[in-house]
Design an enzyme around this catalytic site. Structure first.
Site, PDB file in Angstrom:
ATOM      1  N   HIS A 288     -15.839  -1.140  21.715  1.00  0.00           N
ATOM      2  CA  HIS A 288     -16.261  -2.142  22.676  1.00  0.00           C
ATOM      3  C   HIS A 288     -16.569  -1.435  23.992  1.00  0.00           C
ATOM      4  CE1 HIS A 288     -16.114  -5.509  25.487  1.00  0.00           C
ATOM      5  NE2 HIS A 288     -16.170  -6.331  24.457  1.00  0.00           N
ATOM      6  N   HIS A 331      -6.551  -5.667  29.360  1.00  0.00           N
ATOM      7  CA  HIS A 331      -6.611  -4.470  30.185  1.00  0.00           C
ATOM      8  C   HIS A 331      -6.067  -4.724  31.587  1.00  0.00           C
ATOM      9  CE1 HIS A 331     -10.388  -6.606  30.993  1.00  0.00           C
ATOM     10  NE2 HIS A 331     -10.513  -5.926  32.122  1.00  0.00           N
ATOM     11  N   GLU A 337     -11.663  -8.149  39.987  1.00  0.00           N
ATOM     12  CA  GLU A 337     -12.742  -8.870  39.326  1.00  0.00           C
ATOM     13  C   GLU A 337     -12.770 -10.340  39.744  1.00  0.00           C
ATOM     14  OE1 GLU A 337     -12.065  -8.338  35.177  1.00  0.00           O
ATOM     15  OE2 GLU A 337     -12.160  -6.156  35.266  1.00  0.00           O
ATOM     16  N   TYR A 346     -17.814 -18.621  28.019  1.00  0.00           N
ATOM     17  CA  TYR A 346     -17.486 -17.200  28.018  1.00  0.00           C
ATOM     18  C   TYR A 346     -16.648 -16.911  26.793  1.00  0.00           C
ATOM     19  CZ  TYR A 346     -15.671 -12.690  29.617  1.00  0.00           C
ATOM     20  OH  TYR A 346     -15.337 -11.363  29.715  1.00  0.00           O
ATOM     21  N   HIS A 361      -9.001 -11.779  38.855  1.00  0.00           N
ATOM     22  CA  HIS A 361      -8.029 -10.842  38.308  1.00  0.00           C
ATOM     23  C   HIS A 361      -8.022  -9.621  39.217  1.00  0.00           C
ATOM     24  CE1 HIS A 361      -9.335 -13.062  34.502  1.00  0.00           C
ATOM     25  NE2 HIS A 361      -8.124 -13.493  34.820  1.00  0.00           N
ATOM     26  N   HIS A 367      -5.039  -8.877  32.206  1.00  0.00           N
ATOM     27  CA  HIS A 367      -5.799 -10.048  31.780  1.00  0.00           C
ATOM     28  C   HIS A 367      -6.537  -9.720  30.497  1.00  0.00           C
ATOM     29  CE1 HIS A 367      -8.261  -7.621  34.528  1.00  0.00           C
ATOM     30  NE2 HIS A 367      -9.331  -8.060  33.894  1.00  0.00           N
TER      31      HIS A 367
END
Length: 437
Positions: A288, A331, A337, A346, A361, A367
């Site tokens: 990813h 992460h 963010e 989303y 975050h 999160h």
């Protein structure tokens, strides 16, 4: 009509509304055509490197010194500037908001600015602020410029028309607009009440990120950034100019419109971009990629590879990687963010995060996908899948984003956001297979 524009890379454009109003040749004339005044608008130090040097020559009916009079203090209590510390008593945490409601009382773009977070220090020209704007009326005779930073506008509901001294830009949801520091403009609504997001960038100008090993194509392409042609307004009626300077607001009364640039040439200009033209790049076998692969614009800091602000989007795209957890991993991140949703859903937050909403975050706060999203992604059949009808984005900065009182005490704040991870259960049972029941 507009020109292709390459943010931060020194293009030079020329445009005129009246024939011959833009001087040609090796020397600026002593007396410009039509009785115009020559004026330079500089957006960088004079000796900045060519690639980052920003300036435009404006040929206008009156010089800007005639667009200012005696200034008076002006109050916009919901528009905050960094540093804005200890503005509330809310404890640290992961945060999320429903859409901020558009008010019933007459509210224009400037008076409808609601600051959610601030970061860095505007006086030191570093950091940013994240705002929501809500508006239900035009700025008919009011005009504005921001000396603290450039504005990146992300409409979410209702189109907005930015009538600037360098031309007119119409922006619909799904598009963005960048207004340079110091540019005079007013805002008109295209189709009723409007709401959207604003990143006020105090630092270096936004530019396109280097593609590195991606090469010459994909991500945002220069041809898709558009800057306006010249336009002017010769209006001899009372107007008002509002200025944001070092976190405070000032106003002055004028007897005419300040939007009187008949011709201009240069590379310091407003521009728009259609997010649908972004060409995403992703994994095609496994793993990813980090969200940086979706960066549209970046405002660099003094530290290489660490942005003052990144503008990142999560557009429609194909998911094709095999044997891979497809939503973002859980992460913790040195970047902070601020995330918004323009339309759709989303993939990592299928409930609770709605168009017009916000999540925050902050740096090093954990999160990731909510419990239903994790469950679905862990057990789904991995075949090519089109993620469609969605557009989320992030204002991501190296600085901690400090919450404002408005954001902390807003009725739109979701007190139960932390509960979205409550259903994540222990799956470790001492065996290599784990407990996936």
């Amino acid at each position: 009509m507009s020109f292709s524009y390459m943010p931060g890379f020194g293009n030079d454009f020329e445009t005129e509304t009246l024939p011959g109003s833009l001087p040609q040749g090796r020397n600026s004339p002593q007396r410009p055509a039509y009785g115009l005044y020559a004026e330079q608008l500089s957006g960088s130090p004079f000796t900045a490197p060519r690639g980052t040097n920003g300036r435009s020559w404006l040929y206008r009916i009156r010089p800007s010194v005639k667009h200012t009079g005696r200034f008076h203090q002006f109050d916009l209590p919901q528009w905050k500037t960094a540093p804005c510390l200890d503005d509330h008593e809310l404890a640290l945490g992961q945060l999320r908001w429903n859409p901020v409601q558009i008010p019933d009382e007459p509210t224009d773009f400037v008076s409808g600015m609601r600051t959610m977070t601030t970061a860095g220090d505007a006086l030191g020209q570093s950091g940013m602020a994240a705002h929501i704007y809500v508006a239900n009326r035009d700025m008919a005779d009011d005009h504005f410029f921001n000396a603290d930073g450039e504005l990146l506008i992300v409409p979410q509901q209702g189109g907005v028309r930015f009538v600037t001294e360098m031309g007119v830009i119409e922006v619909e949801p799904g598009e963005i607009c960048v207004l340079p520091r110091g540019l005079v403009f007013k805002v008109e609504l295209m189709a009723g009440p409007a709401r959207g997001y604003v990143c006020e960038n105090y630092g270096a100008k936004f530019t396109m990120p280097d593609r590195g090993p991606i090469g010459a194509n994909c991500l945002a392409n220069p041809r898709d950034f558009k800057t306006p042609v010249a336009w002017f307004e010769e209006k001899e009626t009372p107007c008002r100019l509002i200025v944001k300077w070092c976190g405070k607001f000032h106003t002055t009364e004028l007897g005419h419109s300040p939007l009187d640039v008949v011709a201009w040439h240069g590379n310091y200009a407003p521009y728009k971009y259609d997010l649908a033209t972004f060409s995403p790049v992703g994994a095609i076998l496994f793993d990813h990629p980090d969200p940086s692969i979706f960066t549209v614009l970046t405002a660099p800091s003094g530290e290489e590879g660490t942005a003052n602000v990144d503008f990142v989007i999560f557009p429609p795209r194909w998911l094709v990687a095999e044997n891979t957890f497809r939503p973002p991993w859980y992460h913790r991140n040195i970047m902070s963010e601020f995330m918004g949703l323009i339309k759709g859903q989303y993939d990592a937050k299928e409930e609770g995060f709605v168009p017009g909403g916000v999540s925050l975050h902050n740096l090093m706060l954990a999160h990731g996908p909510d419990a239903p999203g994790f469950e679905k992604a862990s057990k789904t059949e991995l075949k090519p899948q089109k993620l469609d009808n969605t557009m989320a984005f992030m204002f991501e900065t190296r600085f901690p984003q400090m919450l404002t009182r408005f954001a902390a005490e807003s009725e739109a704040r979701q007190d139960n956001y932390i509960d979205c991870w409550a259903g994540l259960k222990k799956r470790f049972n001492g065996t290599p297979e784990g407990d996936w029941s």
